[in-house]
Design a protein around this motif. Sequence first.
Motif, PDB file in Angstrom:
ATOM      1  N   ILE A  33       0.769  -1.050   0.225  1.00 44.98           N
ATOM      2  CA  ILE A  33       0.030   0.158   0.054  1.00 44.98           C
ATOM      3  C   ILE A  33       0.808   1.259  -0.049  1.00 44.98           C
ATOM      4  O   ILE A  33       1.640   1.443   0.682  1.00 44.98           O
ATOM      5  CB  ILE A  33      -1.077  -0.006   1.253  1.00 44.98           C
ATOM      6  N   VAL A  34       0.854   1.881  -0.843  1.00 47.21           N
ATOM      7  CA  VAL A  34       1.465   3.382  -1.136  1.00 47.21           C
ATOM      8  C   VAL A  34       0.780   4.217  -0.113  1.00 47.21           C
ATOM      9  O   VAL A  34      -0.568   4.892  -0.622  1.00 47.21           O
ATOM     10  CB  VAL A  34       1.523   3.759  -2.577  1.00 47.21           C
ATOM     11  N   ARG A  35       1.050   4.871   0.731  1.00 46.93           N
ATOM     12  CA  ARG A  35       0.847   5.766   1.743  1.00 46.93           C
ATOM     13  C   ARG A  35       0.912   7.323   1.170  1.00 46.93           C
ATOM     14  O   ARG A  35       2.052   7.697   1.719  1.00 46.93           O
ATOM     15  CB  ARG A  35       0.739   5.492   3.023  1.00 46.93           C
ATOM     16  N   ALA A  36       0.304   7.923   0.426  1.00 45.40           N
ATOM     17  CA  ALA A  36       0.547   9.117  -0.284  1.00 45.40           C
ATOM     18  C   ALA A  36       0.495  10.263   0.564  1.00 45.40           C
ATOM     19  O   ALA A  36       1.300  11.332   0.693  1.00 45.40           O
ATOM     20  CB  ALA A  36       0.069   9.272  -1.675  1.00 45.40           C
ATOM     21  N   ILE A  37      -0.639  10.304   1.151  1.00 43.23           N
ATOM     22  CA  ILE A  37      -0.899  11.614   2.124  1.00 43.23           C
ATOM     23  C   ILE A  37      -1.495  10.971   3.413  1.00 43.23           C
ATOM     24  O   ILE A  37      -2.313  10.044   3.547  1.00 43.23           O
ATOM     25  CB  ILE A  37      -2.229  12.354   1.503  1.00 43.23           C
ATOM     26  N   ASN A  38      -0.918  11.459   4.566  1.00 42.10           N
ATOM     27  CA  ASN A  38      -1.004  11.038   5.954  1.00 42.10           C
ATOM     28  C   ASN A  38      -1.498  11.905   6.883  1.00 42.10           C
ATOM     29  O   ASN A  38      -0.708  12.456   7.632  1.00 42.10           O
ATOM     30  CB  ASN A  38       0.360  10.461   6.412  1.00 42.10           C
ATOM     31  N   GLY A  39      -2.717  12.377   6.808  1.00 50.43           N
ATOM     32  CA  GLY A  39      -3.528  13.014   7.835  1.00 50.43           C
ATOM     33  C   GLY A  39      -3.071  14.666   7.730  1.00 50.43           C
ATOM     34  O   GLY A  39      -2.357  15.044   8.847  1.00 50.43           O
ATOM     35  N   GLU A  75      10.086  18.102  -1.787  1.00 48.62           N
ATOM     36  CA  GLU A  75      10.732  17.188  -2.750  1.00 48.62           C
ATOM     37  C   GLU A  75       9.839  16.571  -3.593  1.00 48.62           C
ATOM     38  O   GLU A  75       8.826  16.248  -3.443  1.00 48.62           O
ATOM     39  CB  GLU A  75      11.777  16.204  -2.182  1.00 48.62           C
ATOM     40  N   SER A  76      10.236  16.043  -4.629  1.00 46.33           N
ATOM     41  CA  SER A  76       9.637  15.185  -5.613  1.00 46.33           C
ATOM     42  C   SER A  76       9.105  13.882  -5.067  1.00 46.33           C
ATOM     43  O   SER A  76       9.869  13.472  -4.275  1.00 46.33           O
ATOM     44  CB  SER A  76      10.201  14.808  -6.971  1.00 46.33           C
ATOM     45  N   GLY A  77       7.954  13.563  -4.978  1.00 44.71           N
ATOM     46  CA  GLY A  77       7.222  12.323  -4.318  1.00 44.71           C
ATOM     47  C   GLY A  77       6.845  12.278  -2.977  1.00 44.71           C
ATOM     48  O   GLY A  77       6.432  11.519  -2.364  1.00 44.71           O
ATOM     49  N   CYS A  78       6.730  13.911  -2.377  1.00 44.71           N
ATOM     50  CA  CYS A  78       6.313  14.096  -1.120  1.00 44.71           C
ATOM     51  C   CYS A  78       4.738  13.971  -0.928  1.00 44.71           C
ATOM     52  O   CYS A  78       4.113  14.103   0.161  1.00 44.71           O
ATOM     53  CB  CYS A  78       6.630  15.394  -0.401  1.00 44.71           C
ATOM     54  N   ALA A  87       4.353  23.487  -5.764  1.00 44.81           N
ATOM     55  CA  ALA A  87       5.495  23.741  -6.552  1.00 44.81           C
ATOM     56  C   ALA A  87       6.679  23.051  -5.563  1.00 44.81           C
ATOM     57  O   ALA A  87       6.468  22.775  -4.641  1.00 44.81           O
ATOM     58  CB  ALA A  87       5.622  25.263  -6.643  1.00 44.81           C
ATOM     59  N   HIS A  88       7.886  23.048  -6.472  1.00 42.60           N
ATOM     60  CA  HIS A  88       9.002  22.525  -5.716  1.00 42.60           C
ATOM     61  C   HIS A  88      10.202  23.562  -5.904  1.00 42.60           C
ATOM     62  O   HIS A  88      11.080  23.784  -4.899  1.00 42.60           O
ATOM     63  CB  HIS A  88       9.647  21.208  -6.350  1.00 42.60           C
ATOM     64  N   ASP A  89       9.916  24.553  -6.526  1.00 43.83           N
ATOM     65  CA  ASP A  89      10.684  25.983  -6.440  1.00 43.83           C
ATOM     66  C   ASP A  89      10.681  26.829  -5.622  1.00 43.83           C
ATOM     67  O   ASP A  89       9.573  27.621  -5.459  1.00 43.83           O
ATOM     68  CB  ASP A  89      10.615  26.291  -8.100  1.00 43.83           C
ATOM     69  N   LEU A  90      11.528  27.028  -4.639  1.00 38.71           N
ATOM     70  CA  LEU A  90      11.257  27.974  -3.345  1.00 38.71           C
ATOM     71  C   LEU A  90      11.168  29.414  -3.955  1.00 38.71           C
ATOM     72  O   LEU A  90      10.415  30.215  -3.133  1.00 38.71           O
ATOM     73  CB  LEU A  90      12.472  27.605  -2.557  1.00 38.71           C
ATOM     74  N   MET A 124       5.730  19.938   2.876  1.00 38.33           N
ATOM     75  CA  MET A 124       5.518  18.577   3.001  1.00 38.33           C
ATOM     76  C   MET A 124       6.564  17.523   2.728  1.00 38.33           C
ATOM     77  O   MET A 124       7.729  17.989   2.117  1.00 38.33           O
ATOM     78  CB  MET A 124       4.463  18.171   1.719  1.00 38.33           C
ATOM     79  N   TYR A 125       6.588  16.478   3.431  1.00 30.58           N
ATOM     80  CA  TYR A 125       7.525  15.320   3.545  1.00 30.58           C
ATOM     81  C   TYR A 125       6.894  14.179   3.645  1.00 30.58           C
ATOM     82  O   TYR A 125       6.036  14.145   4.723  1.00 30.58           O
ATOM     83  CB  TYR A 125       8.405  15.541   4.540  1.00 30.58           C
ATOM     84  N   LEU A 126       6.864  13.329   2.636  1.00 29.51           N
ATOM     85  CA  LEU A 126       6.419  11.828   2.872  1.00 29.51           C
ATOM     86  C   LEU A 126       4.744  12.059   3.217  1.00 29.51           C
ATOM     87  O   LEU A 126       4.360  11.378   4.208  1.00 29.51           O
ATOM     88  CB  LEU A 126       6.944  10.979   3.923  1.00 29.51           C
ATOM     89  N   GLY A 127       3.928  12.912   2.597  1.00 31.95           N
ATOM     90  CA  GLY A 127       2.661  12.767   2.703  1.00 31.95           C
ATOM     91  C   GLY A 127       2.083  13.731   4.117  1.00 31.95           C
ATOM     92  O   GLY A 127       0.944  13.653   4.444  1.00 31.95           O
ATOM     93  N   GLN A 128       3.161  14.242   4.818  1.00 28.62           N
ATOM     94  CA  GLN A 128       2.831  15.159   5.965  1.00 28.62           C
ATOM     95  C   GLN A 128       3.228  16.458   5.728  1.00 28.62           C
ATOM     96  O   GLN A 128       4.084  16.837   4.976  1.00 28.62           O
ATOM     97  CB  GLN A 128       3.442  14.738   7.149  1.00 28.62           C
TER      98      GLN A 128
END
Length: 336
Positions: free
Chosen positions: A37-43, A59-62, A223-226, A239-243
């Motif tokens: 299970i890919v947990r993409a967004i975590n609350g 980052e990409s994939g967050c 965006a990923h560009d600060l 965001m980082y790993l869906g949080q």
Amino acid sequence: MSKILEINNLTQYFDLNKGVLDKYKFSAGKIVKKEKIVRAINGINFDIEEGEVFSLVGESGCGKSTTARTVIKLIEPKGGTIKFMGEDITSLKGNSLNEFKKNVQMIFQDPYASLNPRQRVVDIIKEPIVFHKICTSEKEAIKRVYELLEKVGVRPEQASRYPHQFSGGQRQRIGIARTLALNPKLIVADEPVSALDVSIQAQILNLLMDLKDEFGLSYLFIAHDLSVVKHISDKVGVMYLGQIMEKGLKEDVFNNPLHPYTQLLLDSAPNLHGENIKNCNAIEGEIPSPLNLPKGCFFHERCPKAFEECKNSITEEIEVTKGHFVKCNLYKRRES
């Protein structure tokens, strides 16, 4: 100002198991259940006020783009609530959902892939106008298409052309015109300038800001560009790993970053003076897989300030100053 969008404990995951039997594996002489299970967004929690730009950066994939698609219900959320203008739209179906989607439109990252290559520009923009009965006649609909094209800087006489006959920047302008066709109140912009030349990016960003003021729009900006985020945002969520690790006013997040991840992101961003090249603290290690999330704080394996508690637990959001929230055990320790 009133809140136009409220996201509360939103979760999204994707089950990669092909069937019930795919969840069970034979290992070390016994049957073991192993779900993929890919947990993409975590609350996650955030809100957007009317006329405001809230940006999600990381980052990409967050999970930024997955958040965007879940918020506008291109993907059904697995948990949490989505409120639009005070109404819970999480479970909307049918005509009620169509009405919501009229008010919330999306600008996609790839301006070419988001436009039908077999349709002329006039038909691309006219189609949603006719479908949702925004105009009462064909003539009125075409007139509106020409007005929208002028608003975004495309000449009306170019409306008979096909998408491949335009440059990347022009195609994104056409995509923006289509987004405006239904008079939305909220626009979700998923990395709308990342596929464009740097010289064109500023033009599109300025156009978005002008349209925001003219039509009273609100933006959820991905965006990923600060530097882009700093230019366009009122509030920022990191965001980082869906949080969401940190969120607050743009000035607070950029001038006084609280979370170690935010600090490292800002430290690694290039600047004109090259000040951070000598003292740059790169984010070490690989991003953990969303198939196997770390215990405790998701960032502890890469965090230079992690301590023992970070490996086992993560605090809830802490409001360090008014409107400036962080999800980090460092600040839980200071409070206790």
